[in-house]
Write an enzyme that holds these catalytic residues in place. Structure first.
Site, PDB file in Angstrom:
ATOM      1  N   CYS A 157      62.500 -27.300-112.228  1.00 33.83           N
ATOM      2  CA  CYS A 157      62.124 -26.693-110.956  1.00 33.83           C
ATOM      3  C   CYS A 157      62.876 -25.378-110.789  1.00 33.83           C
ATOM      4  CB  CYS A 157      62.460 -27.651-109.812  1.00 33.83           C
ATOM      5  SG  CYS A 157      62.018 -27.023-108.182  1.00 33.83           S
ATOM      6  N   HIS A 165      54.121 -32.089-108.133  1.00 32.03           N
ATOM      7  CA  HIS A 165      55.456 -31.498-108.001  1.00 32.03           C
ATOM      8  C   HIS A 165      55.490 -30.516-106.826  1.00 32.03           C
ATOM      9  CE1 HIS A 165      59.254 -29.748-109.766  1.00 32.03           C
ATOM     10  NE2 HIS A 165      58.855 -28.751-108.994  1.00 32.03           N
ATOM     11  N   GLU A 166      54.500 -29.631-106.775  1.00 32.82           N
ATOM     12  CA  GLU A 166      54.460 -28.639-105.697  1.00 32.82           C
ATOM     13  C   GLU A 166      54.166 -29.295-104.349  1.00 32.82           C
ATOM     14  OE1 GLU A 166      55.782 -25.954-106.448  1.00 32.82           O
ATOM     15  OE2 GLU A 166      55.527 -26.089-108.613  1.00 32.82           O
ATOM     16  N   HIS A 217      57.192 -30.478-102.639  1.00 34.79           N
ATOM     17  CA  HIS A 217      57.943 -29.439-101.913  1.00 34.79           C
ATOM     18  C   HIS A 217      57.453 -29.314-100.471  1.00 34.79           C
ATOM     19  CE1 HIS A 217      60.629 -27.825-104.880  1.00 34.79           C
ATOM     20  NE2 HIS A 217      59.646 -27.616-105.753  1.00 34.79           N
TER      21      HIS A 217
END
Length: 177
Positions: A101, A143-144, A147
């Site tokens: 990341c 993954h994004e 966030h």
């Protein structure tokens, strides 16, 4: 003019906040943020970046997979802005693979993710898009998306034994080739 933005790092409280829904996609500031995120992810050798990673707490990220020094086997896809994204379905199959990341530099972790996901998001032109993503691109999206929920990949690693430094990871990749 588009510019590279500073990427905040683990410990910054914005990375732990739930991001805010984008109401006005056509807003000049949102459109500029999209352009700046595309420049930032490219120059940082990433394959995706979320607005919270540049201290902008919006539900917006870029998926920009392409081979680079951090991900030499990544598939090539056009950088895509995904606004107010959602996962609407996912496979039962979960696969573990290594992730890094831009906001957690120097560390890789073995992260379980759904193999296949069905998603929807609004594109930068205000059009609703629906897609099915698999493999590496599905991993980038998840993954994004994390966030936007105030999570980082370290939250998903099942054991500290499944962590390694970026340098060790890169060394092992050279041996694999």
């Amino acid at each position: 003019m588009s510019q590279k933005l500073p990427i905040i790092q683990l410990g910054n409280p914005i990375l732990r906040q739930k991001a805010v829904w984008v109401e006005n996609i056509k807003d000049k500031e949102i459109q500029k943020l999209i352009d700046d995120l595309i420049v930032t992810v490219s120059q940082a050798n990433g394959v995706g970046i979320a607005a919270p990673q540049v201290a902008e707490s919006w539900r917006l990220f870029i998926v920009a997979s392409r081979p680079n020094s951090r991900y030499p086997h990544a598939p090539e896809i056009e950088p895509t802005a995904m606004i107010n994204p959602q996962i609407i379905a996912y496979s039962t199959e979960v696969v573990k693979d290594w992730e890094g990341c831009l906001s957690v530099p120097g560390i890789r972790g073995l992260v379980p993710r759904y193999q296949t996901i069905e998603i929807e998001y609004t594109d930068r032109n205000g059009q609703l898009q629906k897609q099915q993503l698999t493999d590496f691109v599905a991993r980038i999206f998840q993954h994004e998306y994390d966030h936007l929920e105030g999570k980082v990949f370290l939250d998903r690693v099942e054991s500290t034994e499944e962590l390694m430094t970026e340098a060790e990871y890169q060394q092992r990749q050279k041996v694999r080739i």
